[in-house]
Design a protein around this motif. Sequence first.
Motif, PDB file in Angstrom:
ATOM      1  N   TYR A   1       0.841  -1.190   0.000  1.00 12.61           N
ATOM      2  CA  TYR A   1       0.000   0.000   0.000  1.00 12.61           C
ATOM      3  C   TYR A   1       0.876   1.240   0.000  1.00 12.61           C
ATOM      4  O   TYR A   1       2.072   1.181   0.296  1.00 12.61           O
TER       5      TYR A   1
ATOM      6  N   LEU B   1       0.329   5.496   1.334  1.00 10.34           N
ATOM      7  CA  LEU B   1      -0.587   6.314   2.131  1.00 10.34           C
ATOM      8  C   LEU B   1      -1.263   7.399   1.310  1.00 10.34           C
ATOM      9  O   LEU B   1      -2.312   7.916   1.693  1.00 10.34           O
TER      10      LEU B   1
ATOM     11  N   VAL C   1      -5.045   7.657   1.274  1.00  8.78           N
ATOM     12  CA  VAL C   1      -5.698   6.385   0.949  1.00  8.78           C
ATOM     13  C   VAL C   1      -7.017   6.226   1.708  1.00  8.78           C
ATOM     14  O   VAL C   1      -7.969   5.635   1.192  1.00  8.78           O
TER      15      VAL C   1
ATOM     16  N   ARG D   1      -4.555  -0.875   0.743  1.00  6.37           N
ATOM     17  CA  ARG D   1      -4.746  -0.168   2.000  1.00  6.37           C
ATOM     18  C   ARG D   1      -3.909  -0.872   3.065  1.00  6.37           C
ATOM     19  O   ARG D   1      -3.578  -2.044   2.918  1.00  6.37           O
ATOM     20  N   PRO D   2      -3.605  -0.188   4.173  1.00  7.89           N
ATOM     21  CA  PRO D   2      -2.813  -0.839   5.235  1.00  7.89           C
ATOM     22  C   PRO D   2      -3.416  -2.189   5.666  1.00  7.89           C
ATOM     23  O   PRO D   2      -2.703  -3.179   5.766  1.00  7.89           O
ATOM     24  N   ASN D   3      -4.718  -2.236   5.926  1.00 10.45           N
ATOM     25  CA  ASN D   3      -5.423  -3.507   6.081  1.00 10.45           C
ATOM     26  C   ASN D   3      -6.339  -3.649   4.872  1.00 10.45           C
ATOM     27  O   ASN D   3      -7.338  -2.920   4.762  1.00 10.45           O
ATOM     28  N   PRO D   4      -6.029  -4.550   3.947  1.00 16.73           N
ATOM     29  CA  PRO D   4      -6.791  -4.603   2.682  1.00 16.73           C
ATOM     30  C   PRO D   4      -8.165  -5.255   2.849  1.00 16.73           C
ATOM     31  O   PRO D   4      -8.396  -6.384   2.437  1.00 16.73           O
ATOM     32  N   ILE D   5      -9.066  -4.490   3.477  1.00 15.71           N
ATOM     33  CA  ILE D   5     -10.436  -4.950   3.709  1.00 15.71           C
ATOM     34  C   ILE D   5     -11.341  -4.249   2.708  1.00 15.71           C
ATOM     35  O   ILE D   5     -11.303  -3.025   2.586  1.00 15.71           O
TER      36      ILE D   5
ATOM     37  N   TYR E   1      -4.370  -8.936  10.323  1.00 14.88           N
ATOM     38  CA  TYR E   1      -4.396  -7.482  10.224  1.00 14.88           C
ATOM     39  C   TYR E   1      -3.782  -6.898  11.496  1.00 14.88           C
ATOM     40  O   TYR E   1      -3.791  -7.540  12.549  1.00 14.88           O
TER      41      TYR E   1
ATOM     42  N   GLY F   1      -2.309   9.359   5.272  1.00 18.51           N
ATOM     43  CA  GLY F   1      -3.433   8.698   4.604  1.00 18.51           C
ATOM     44  C   GLY F   1      -4.757   9.402   4.792  1.00 18.51           C
ATOM     45  O   GLY F   1      -5.742   9.045   4.166  1.00 18.51           O
TER      46      GLY F   1
ATOM     47  N   LEU G   1      -9.426  -0.871  12.158  1.00 21.17           N
ATOM     48  CA  LEU G   1      -8.812  -1.613  11.052  1.00 21.17           C
ATOM     49  C   LEU G   1      -8.740  -0.814   9.751  1.00 21.17           C
ATOM     50  O   LEU G   1      -7.786  -0.935   8.995  1.00 21.17           O
ATOM     51  N   ASP G   2      -9.766  -0.020   9.468  1.00 19.32           N
ATOM     52  CA  ASP G   2      -9.769   0.722   8.210  1.00 19.32           C
ATOM     53  C   ASP G   2     -10.730   1.900   8.337  1.00 19.32           C
ATOM     54  O   ASP G   2     -11.646   1.880   9.164  1.00 19.32           O
TER      55      ASP G   2
ATOM     56  N   LYS H   1     -12.917   4.388   5.513  1.00 10.35           N
ATOM     57  CA  LYS H   1     -13.262   4.661   4.119  1.00 10.35           C
ATOM     58  C   LYS H   1     -14.191   5.870   4.090  1.00 10.35           C
ATOM     59  O   LYS H   1     -14.980   6.068   5.009  1.00 10.35           O
TER      60      LYS H   1
END
Lengths: 159, 159
Positions: free
Chosen positions: A66, A68, A81, A89-93, B5, B44, B122-123, B125
């Motif tokens: 990833y 940022l 990001v 992404r840092p945690n690709p969820i 993660y 990010g 964790l993320d 968006k």
Amino acid sequence: MEIAYSPIGTIYSPFHKLTSMPIQPLSESSAPGTVVLLPEFAPGLKDLQGFSHIILIYHLHQSHSYALTVTPFLDSVQHGVFATRAPRRPNPIGLSVVPLIRIDDNIMYVDKLDVLDGTPLLDIKPYVPEFDSPPNFRLGWLEGVKAKLRTTNSDDRFG
Amino acid sequence: MEIAYSPIGTIYSPFHKLTSMPIQPLSESSAPGTVVLLPEFAPGLKDLQGFSHIILIYHLHQSHSYALTVTPFLDSVQHGVFATRAPRRPNPIGLSVVPLIRIDDNIMYVDKLDVLDGTPLLDIKPYVPEFDSPPNFRLGWLEGVKAKLRTTNSDDRFG
């Protein structure tokens, strides 16, 4: 601190390559597919068929690094990001809200998939607009590119 | 297959116990709080402040087991766990759409939190209704209990 999850199933779609994919479920090129739960989890689907839409949470298994700041498919300038839906992404969820067509035992037939074939599934939640859809919103940098949302496909920048 | 993660930050809220919590962001008892990103991820967040709402994806760290059918806070009959938003799930991943008030460096001030203090993040968006908010929907078993969405708090059933 490390958090460990195990896939509860797999998402099957017509998309086998990271390039030329729909970038979101509403893309004109998004497609029907199946979400196949491991059979032992099938009792967890009881009463899900009453919901028209489900939230799929999945592991972006082809995302191996990833940055940022990224230049997303929809724009030509860099954004953080976390201000984009870019897959690396840092945690690709990944998160997609998709229409649920029907359920046969452990198989959900869905529409408007925007994920790679073989994507590991982490969770399914019912889509509830009272929870997930605030009434008033601003879209930041996306306001200027909204017209491109439906017609833009992916390229190789996150491959 | 195990997926690992690492938290990118922590969510701070006024809620220190699993009981008497708001069950969703729209609950009348949901509260302001902060989302503190690890400082190295702060770049990010560039341009995120333009969005009025953000999607928080987090680890339900006090969820240590699960059942495939549950009686959710809003109903008195059992449903499949994937047809509910109950916190005890095979992969205990939580999802909340919350208003973003402002960002100071690596700290996001948000409103309407429904998560425990100290929840691992964790993320993040951006919330984009074109992606996340389908126009026509059915709510399954929740249709009958919609009136209770705002006023129901948690109890100890998932503790």
